[in-house]
Design a protein around this motif. Structure first.
Motif, PDB file in Angstrom:
ATOM      1  N   VAL A 181       3.796  -8.749  -6.911  1.00  0.00           N
ATOM      2  CA  VAL A 181       3.098  -7.507  -6.566  1.00  0.00           C
ATOM      3  C   VAL A 181       4.025  -6.591  -5.774  1.00  0.00           C
ATOM      4  O   VAL A 181       4.124  -5.391  -6.042  1.00  0.00           O
ATOM      5  N   LEU A 182       4.724  -7.171  -4.805  1.00  0.00           N
ATOM      6  CA  LEU A 182       5.645  -6.396  -3.975  1.00  0.00           C
ATOM      7  C   LEU A 182       6.759  -5.780  -4.816  1.00  0.00           C
ATOM      8  O   LEU A 182       7.100  -4.607  -4.651  1.00  0.00           O
ATOM      9  N   ALA A 183       7.315  -6.544  -5.739  1.00  0.00           N
ATOM     10  CA  ALA A 183       8.371  -6.024  -6.613  1.00  0.00           C
ATOM     11  C   ALA A 183       7.860  -4.848  -7.435  1.00  0.00           C
ATOM     12  O   ALA A 183       8.556  -3.837  -7.597  1.00  0.00           O
ATOM     13  N   GLY A 184       6.642  -4.958  -7.942  1.00  0.00           N
ATOM     14  CA  GLY A 184       6.050  -3.856  -8.702  1.00  0.00           C
ATOM     15  C   GLY A 184       5.823  -2.620  -7.850  1.00  0.00           C
ATOM     16  O   GLY A 184       6.039  -1.483  -8.296  1.00  0.00           O
ATOM     17  N   THR A 185       5.399  -2.827  -6.626  1.00  0.00           N
ATOM     18  CA  THR A 185       5.171  -1.700  -5.715  1.00  0.00           C
ATOM     19  C   THR A 185       6.486  -0.999  -5.395  1.00  0.00           C
ATOM     20  O   THR A 185       6.565   0.236  -5.426  1.00  0.00           O
ATOM     21  N   ILE A 186       7.520  -1.765  -5.121  1.00  0.00           N
ATOM     22  CA  ILE A 186       8.821  -1.178  -4.820  1.00  0.00           C
ATOM     23  C   ILE A 186       9.368  -0.435  -6.031  1.00  0.00           C
ATOM     24  O   ILE A 186       9.888   0.681  -5.904  1.00  0.00           O
ATOM     25  N   ALA A 187       9.232  -1.006  -7.218  1.00  0.00           N
ATOM     26  CA  ALA A 187       9.692  -0.323  -8.438  1.00  0.00           C
ATOM     27  C   ALA A 187       8.944   0.999  -8.628  1.00  0.00           C
ATOM     28  O   ALA A 187       9.547   2.024  -8.974  1.00  0.00           O
ATOM     29  N   TYR A 188       7.648   0.990  -8.397  1.00  0.00           N
ATOM     30  CA  TYR A 188       6.833   2.204  -8.513  1.00  0.00           C
ATOM     31  C   TYR A 188       7.296   3.266  -7.510  1.00  0.00           C
ATOM     32  O   TYR A 188       7.464   4.439  -7.870  1.00  0.00           O
ATOM     33  N   LEU A 189       7.512   2.870  -6.258  1.00  0.00           N
ATOM     34  CA  LEU A 189       7.938   3.830  -5.236  1.00  0.00           C
ATOM     35  C   LEU A 189       9.334   4.374  -5.527  1.00  0.00           C
ATOM     36  O   LEU A 189       9.605   5.557  -5.296  1.00  0.00           O
ATOM     37  N   ARG A 190      10.209   3.541  -6.060  1.00  0.00           N
ATOM     38  CA  ARG A 190      11.546   4.009  -6.433  1.00  0.00           C
ATOM     39  C   ARG A 190      11.465   5.008  -7.588  1.00  0.00           C
ATOM     40  O   ARG A 190      12.156   6.024  -7.589  1.00  0.00           O
ATOM     41  N   ARG A 193       9.126   7.004  -8.257  1.00  0.00           N
ATOM     42  CA  ARG A 193       8.594   8.266  -7.726  1.00  0.00           C
ATOM     43  C   ARG A 193       9.575   8.947  -6.785  1.00  0.00           C
ATOM     44  O   ARG A 193       9.307  10.030  -6.296  1.00  0.00           O
ATOM     45  N   GLY A 194      10.703   8.273  -6.493  1.00  0.00           N
ATOM     46  CA  GLY A 194      11.693   8.856  -5.596  1.00  0.00           C
ATOM     47  C   GLY A 194      11.351   8.704  -4.130  1.00  0.00           C
ATOM     48  O   GLY A 194      11.913   9.410  -3.288  1.00  0.00           O
ATOM     49  N   GLU A 195      10.439   7.797  -3.822  1.00  0.00           N
ATOM     50  CA  GLU A 195      10.028   7.626  -2.434  1.00  0.00           C
ATOM     51  C   GLU A 195      10.861   6.578  -1.708  1.00  0.00           C
ATOM     52  O   GLU A 195      10.686   6.394  -0.502  1.00  0.00           O
ATOM     53  N   LEU A 196      11.728   5.875  -2.423  1.00  0.00           N
ATOM     54  CA  LEU A 196      12.664   4.920  -1.812  1.00  0.00           C
ATOM     55  C   LEU A 196      14.042   5.192  -2.398  1.00  0.00           C
ATOM     56  O   LEU A 196      14.169   5.520  -3.576  1.00  0.00           O
ATOM     57  N   ASP A 197      15.066   5.033  -1.570  1.00  0.00           N
ATOM     58  CA  ASP A 197      16.409   5.211  -2.118  1.00  0.00           C
ATOM     59  C   ASP A 197      16.734   4.028  -3.016  1.00  0.00           C
ATOM     60  O   ASP A 197      16.129   2.981  -2.963  1.00  0.00           O
ATOM     61  N   ARG A 198      17.720   4.197  -3.860  1.00  0.00           N
ATOM     62  CA  ARG A 198      18.096   3.148  -4.820  1.00  0.00           C
ATOM     63  C   ARG A 198      19.348   2.451  -4.312  1.00  0.00           C
ATOM     64  O   ARG A 198      20.444   2.930  -4.481  1.00  0.00           O
ATOM     65  N   ARG A 199      19.170   1.308  -3.683  1.00  0.00           N
ATOM     66  CA  ARG A 199      20.310   0.537  -3.161  1.00  0.00           C
ATOM     67  C   ARG A 199      20.721  -0.474  -4.178  1.00  0.00           C
ATOM     68  O   ARG A 199      20.012  -1.038  -4.892  1.00  0.00           O
TER      69      ARG A 199
END
Length: 132
Positions: free
Chosen positions: A115-124, A126-132
């Motif tokens: 679930v967490l991986a899916g949430t992070i992928a979704y936020l990335r 949308r541009g809400e997290l940087d791509r490290r």
């Protein structure tokens, strides 16, 4: 210093529908995939983001002092993002058990890390997290 129950929103919705369909009248069902300490939760988030988690955890006494100071600070400078009440809740041990929902309803939530991986992928996306 606290702990919290975690579950994906889709899994919680599925559990609610199962409770409506299969649940026994008058019964309550707790829908949580697992319970994690706050430190474990932040370590998992950091791991999935590819950053190092902080190794620091405040003692319960220090946390209580912090929340009292935050309450005073909030009077002069309102803390809308993390109000003192939210900080207080983060210090509580909120551990829940969903065995009854799993057994009675046949509910099977996805593992929290998925679930967490899916949430992070979704936020990335949308541009809400940087791509490290």
């Amino acid at each position: 210093p606290g702990s919290v129950g975690v579950v994906g929103v889709e899994d919680a919705a599925q559990g609610t529908l199962l409770a409506l369909d299969r649940g026994r009248s008058g019964q309550r069902y707790i829908l949580v995939e697992s319970s994690l300490t706050t430190a474990e939760l932040f370590a998992r988030i950091a791991g999935q983001l590819g950053v190092l988690p902080t190794g620091r955890v405040l003692s319960r006494r220090s946390w209580r002092l912090l929340t009292r100071l935050a309450s005073v600070w909030d009077l002069a400078f309102p803390m809308s993002l993390t109000p003192p009440q939210a900080l207080t809740m983060l210090g509580q041990d909120l551990r829940f058990d969903a065995r009854k929902a799993r057994k009675d309803l046949g509910w099977s939530p996805r593992p929290f890390d998925e679930v967490l991986a899916g949430t992070i992928a979704y936020l990335r996306k949308r541009g809400e997290l940087d791509r490290r």
